[in-house]
Design an enzyme around this catalytic site. Structure first.
Site, mmCIF file in Angstrom:
data_model
loop_
_atom_site.group_PDB
_atom_site.id
_atom_site.type_symbol
_atom_site.label_atom_id
_atom_site.label_comp_id
_atom_site.label_asym_id
_atom_site.label_seq_id
_atom_site.Cartn_x
_atom_site.Cartn_y
_atom_site.Cartn_z
ATOM 1 N N GLU A 78 14.887 22.837 165.781
ATOM 2 C CA GLU A 78 13.342 22.105 164.983
ATOM 3 C C GLU A 78 13.050 23.050 164.284
ATOM 4 O O GLU A 78 12.771 22.643 163.181
ATOM 5 C CB GLU A 78 12.320 21.797 166.380
ATOM 6 C CG GLU A 78 13.198 20.867 167.277
ATOM 7 C CD GLU A 78 13.774 21.127 168.429
ATOM 8 O OE1 GLU A 78 13.889 22.227 168.654
ATOM 9 O OE2 GLU A 78 14.369 20.351 168.700
ATOM 10 N N HIS B 90 7.228 52.599 157.146
ATOM 11 C CA HIS B 90 7.438 51.275 157.088
ATOM 12 C C HIS B 90 6.369 50.738 156.416
ATOM 13 O O HIS B 90 6.692 49.461 155.597
ATOM 14 C CB HIS B 90 7.492 50.027 158.494
ATOM 15 C CG HIS B 90 7.885 48.961 158.712
ATOM 16 N ND1 HIS B 90 8.509 48.574 158.219
ATOM 17 C CD2 HIS B 90 6.162 48.880 158.887
ATOM 18 C CE1 HIS B 90 8.262 46.339 158.619
ATOM 19 N NE2 HIS B 90 6.504 47.106 158.658
ATOM 20 N N HIS C 9 7.612 16.196 177.841
ATOM 21 C CA HIS C 9 7.703 15.574 177.218
ATOM 22 C C HIS C 9 5.979 15.104 176.355
ATOM 23 O O HIS C 9 6.369 14.039 174.748
ATOM 24 C CB HIS C 9 8.551 14.340 176.529
ATOM 25 C CG HIS C 9 10.170 14.759 177.141
ATOM 26 N ND1 HIS C 9 10.975 16.675 177.840
ATOM 27 C CD2 HIS C 9 11.475 15.029 176.420
ATOM 28 C CE1 HIS C 9 12.051 17.026 177.762
ATOM 29 N NE2 HIS C 9 12.242 15.759 177.077
ATOM 30 N N HIS D 227 3.564 48.135 151.951
ATOM 31 C CA HIS D 227 4.984 49.055 152.775
ATOM 32 C C HIS D 227 6.047 49.840 151.694
ATOM 33 O O HIS D 227 6.540 48.711 151.422
ATOM 34 C CB HIS D 227 5.942 47.345 153.991
ATOM 35 C CG HIS D 227 4.675 46.758 154.629
ATOM 36 N ND1 HIS D 227 3.853 46.001 153.858
ATOM 37 C CD2 HIS D 227 4.862 46.758 155.635
ATOM 38 C CE1 HIS D 227 2.892 45.611 155.172
ATOM 39 N NE2 HIS D 227 3.504 45.515 156.341
HETATM 40 C C1 TPP Z 1 7.399 36.693 162.267
HETATM 41 C C2 TPP Z 1 6.324 38.063 162.008
HETATM 42 N N1 TPP Z 1 6.299 38.833 163.273
HETATM 43 C C3 TPP Z 1 5.535 40.108 162.252
HETATM 44 C C4 TPP Z 1 5.515 40.630 161.702
HETATM 45 C C5 TPP Z 1 5.267 41.351 161.710
HETATM 46 N N2 TPP Z 1 6.359 42.977 160.811
HETATM 47 C C6 TPP Z 1 6.076 42.825 159.601
HETATM 48 S S1 TPP Z 1 7.262 43.803 159.673
HETATM 49 C C7 TPP Z 1 8.337 43.713 160.826
HETATM 50 C C8 TPP Z 1 9.229 44.480 161.450
HETATM 51 C C9 TPP Z 1 9.714 44.451 160.578
HETATM 52 O O1 TPP Z 1 11.322 45.670 160.263
HETATM 53 P P1 TPP Z 1 12.271 45.144 159.070
HETATM 54 O O2 TPP Z 1 12.867 43.731 159.755
HETATM 55 O O3 TPP Z 1 13.264 46.079 159.919
HETATM 56 O O4 TPP Z 1 11.754 45.969 158.248
HETATM 57 P P2 TPP Z 1 11.885 47.380 157.502
HETATM 58 O O5 TPP Z 1 11.028 48.356 158.554
HETATM 59 O O6 TPP Z 1 13.063 47.560 157.024
HETATM 60 O O7 TPP Z 1 11.033 47.342 156.331
HETATM 61 C C10 TPP Z 1 7.074 43.339 161.711
HETATM 62 C C11 TPP Z 1 7.256 43.558 163.215
HETATM 63 C C12 TPP Z 1 5.709 39.524 160.836
HETATM 64 N N3 TPP Z 1 5.387 39.255 160.020
HETATM 65 N N4 TPP Z 1 6.478 38.243 161.328
#
Ligand code: TPP
Length: 663
Positions: A405, A261, A467, A28
């Protein structure tokens, strides 16, 4: 501030990041390119660390919550003098490397927590900041031996995740003023622009949390530096610095788009980006100035630690006992402790025995940090001598996490990672579903966190199926490196606590009842069979030449013992095995396993008020399982046990059929 040097550092971070991602052909680049300027200012001007001793107790903690941007962290750690070479960076995402796809604890030095599941790193940072305040309040008497900041980078994804709300609301309420969050506000996620799904006013959101809010151009060194100075000077509230950045900064054709990204730039775009940034196109290029910078960072870090060491030495002279205790807790050393034995005969819910055990433990283990997600009286997690933690009482050793939680579990991970405290936290067992993502991370990281999960089955009665946990035991047993205990009486509960505390390489779950269970007679704690309980499963009641084995955990052991009595009357010989923890039993030698579950006895029945899933490996193909593979219902618990067939007479009949059929 030397802005030329900052530019060199940030551009070197950029160059190394895009090269490593290109070489791995995955990764990334958007985040490292976008946040390199903030990272350069933070690491060169403000972050307190000694790269030659990444475990220095009083270092600042730094968390990259968006773990997908791992190359940013690896590059800046390399340039800051950590033991992370260019070869390590070249091995990005490869088998056995120190530089896995997302930062993992114990792999690269300087990585404070494993991140990747968005939102959790931010919550971990809250836990680290929390731990700092508690340790500081306790040990900083005439000198400040614990005094550091916790810094975290988080992006749109982190702030969209619900756990960020839980953790940041908690941090604001508790005025964790030495927590500083850089929000990488680039308005891009994977699907495209954030306006597809995210339109809240983050500034107002954090103001409402009682945070200090600042907004800057995340590519302007002066603004970054000034914002950090402001944030550091305000220690009454946590700070968020909203950094307006461009994702993929420097890439002429991809910056500002979601294309950058999560995919390598491509060879041509790598060259164009380097040209655009004005850096040589040579792969993995590190300029001389950056190497000088690394040496300076090492020197500066060693001096910082030495300055602290001098203070610590003076402190030790005056406060010898406290200094020793501080070192012990920071090194994770557990003091000697003893839990009294419970007398046989009395009836006690295991949540109540756990409460009694805690009354004894808190005095003996001063660094236990208790808490519950608003179920303190039900979970019995607060000992009388524990005081509530608050901004006014940083010495409090009991955390009211509120009804959060997931936040609680992720904050507890941060507390454990910080070092110095042993966190335990309670809620209803069924709500382990709300905590599970953080429990999984605790298991993955191998950290000591203890979950006190009460109301463990249909045995909770009237509250009904919402529950009543059913599949939860199997679900948690399925997490690698998770240790699940379901004690059958008070003495097994005490043992479970003992073993959870002694464990240093992973988390433990204590699954406890609401209903009373009889404390059974089985000799002293130090002798068999109690001694064998340490092996996870053991023969609690045996006959000389058993025809059948009945196995159970927790509240169902009593039922198995009753069924044994009935079978004995019919002339059958029966062994009853109590399964305190399947995971611990699985680790025993084959010889021991054979003493409990000998191959020669194929007639086996398991009974547990939960999903049957996790029992097949013990019952074998010829065995039977009496479990619950549907949802529960609302009724008094005795009626539920009756209706769901979790009964001694059902077990007895099933055993009889099995014995007669095979005979
Ligand atoms: C809980 C979770 N859901 C989905 C993902 C998959 N994922 C990785 S990066 C991303 C997008 C993140 O966007 P952002 O925080 O804006 O990062 P940037 O595009 O600026 O690198 C997703 C959905 C993940 N890593 N964790």
């Amino acid at each position: 501030m030397n802005t030329d040097l900052l530019k060199t550092i940030s551009n070197t971070v950029r160059g190394l990041s895009i090269d490593a991602i290109q070489k791995a052909n995955s990764g990334h680049p958007g985040l490292p390119l976008g946040m390199a300027d903030v990272a350069a200012v933070l690491f060169s001007e403000h972050l307190k660390f000694n790269p030659k001793n990444p475990q220095w107790f009083n270092r600042d903690r730094f968390v990259l919550s968006g773990g997908h941007g791992s190359m940013l962290l690896y590059s800046i750690l390399h340039l800051s003098g950590y033991d992370l070479s260019i070869d390590d960076i070249k091995a990005f995402r490869q088998w056995g490397s120190k530089t896995p796809g997302h930062p993992e604890l114990h792999e690269a030095p300087g990585v404070e927590t494993t991140t990747g599941p968005l939102g959790q790193g931010l919550a971990n940072a809250v836990g680290m900041a929390l731990a700092e305040t508690i340790i500081a309040a306790k040990y900083n008497t005439d000198k400040e031996i614990m005094n550091h900041f916790t810094w975290v980078f988080a992006g749109d994804g982190d702030l969209q995740e619900g756990v960020s709300h839980e953790a940041c609301s908690f941090a604001g309420h508790n005025k964790l003023g030495k927590l500083i969050l850089f929000y990488d506000s680039n308005a891009i996620t994977i699907d495209g622009k954030t306006d597809l799904s995210f339109s809240e006013d983050v500034k107002k959101r954090f103001e409402a949390y009682n945070w200090d809010v600042d907004e800057i151009d995340g590519h302007n060194y002066e603004e970054i530096n000034a914002a950090i100075i402001r944030a550091k000077s305000n220690t009454n509230k946590p700070s968020i610095i909203i950094c307006k950045t461009t994702i993929g900064y420097g890439s002429p054709n991809k910056a500002g788009t979601s294309d950058v990204h999560g995919a390598p730039l491509g060879k041509d775009e790598v060259v164009l980006t380097k040209e655009n940034l004005g850096i040589p196109i040579e792969d993995f290029y590190v300029p001389k100035e950056a190497n000088v910078f690394r040496e300076e960072m090492i020197e500066k870090g060693q001096q910082a630690e030495q300055a602290w060491q001098d203070i610590f030495n003076l402190y030790s002279e005056k406060n010898n006992t406290a200094a020793q205790e501080f070192q012990d807790i920071m090194n994770g050393k557990l003091p000697e402790f003893k839990i009294s034995e419970f007398e046989a005969g009395s009836k006690l819910a295991t949540r109540a025995s756990s409460g009694k055990v805690l009354e004894e433990l808190v005095g003996q283990i001063p660094n236990l940090l208790g808490g519950s997600a608003d179920l303190t009286p039900s979970n019995k997690t607060k000992a009388k001598s524990q005081n509530a933690y608050s901004p006014e009482n940083r010495k409090g050793s009991y955390i009211h996490y509120g009804i959060r939680e997931f936040g609680m579990a992720a904050i507890m991970n941060g507390v454990a990672l910080h070092g110095g405290l042993i966190p335990y936290g309670g809620t209803f067992f069924v709500f382990s579903d709300y905590m599970r993502p953080a429990m999984r991370m605790a298991a993955l990281m191998g950290i000591r966190v203890i979950y006190v999960l009460t109301h463990d089955s249909i045995g909770l009665g009237e509250d009904g199926p919402t529950h009543q946990p059913v599949e939860h035991l199997s679900s948690l047993r399925a997490i690698p490196n998770m240790q699940v205990f379901r004690p059958m009486d008070a003495n097994e509960t005490a043992l479970a606590w003992e073993m959870a505390l002694q464990r240093t390489d992973g988390p433990s779950v204590l699954v406890l009842t609401r209903q009373g269970l009889k404390t059974i007679q089985r000799g002293c704690r130090a002798c068999a069979p109690m001694k064998q309980a340490e092996k996870g499963a053991y023969t609690l009641s045996s006959d000389i030449d058993a025809d059948i084995i009945l196995m159970a955990s927790g509240s169902e052991v009593e039922i198995a013992l009753k069924a044994k009595e009935l079978l004995n009357k019919d002339g059958y010989e029966v062994n009853v095995v109590s399964f305190l923890s399947q995971e611990i039993f699985d680790k025993q030698s084959d010889t021991y396993k054979q003493t409990v579950l000998p191959d020669t006895i194929e007639k086996r029945i398991a009974i547990e008020a939960g999903a049957s899933m996790s029992w097949h490996k013990y019952t074998g193909t010829k065995g039977k399982i009496i479990g619950i593979d549907t949802f529960g219902a609302s009724a008094p618990y005795e009626r539920l046990y009756e209706e769901y067939g979790i009964r001694a007479d059902v077990l007895y009949k099933t055993a009889l059929e099995m014995l007669k059929n095979i005979k």
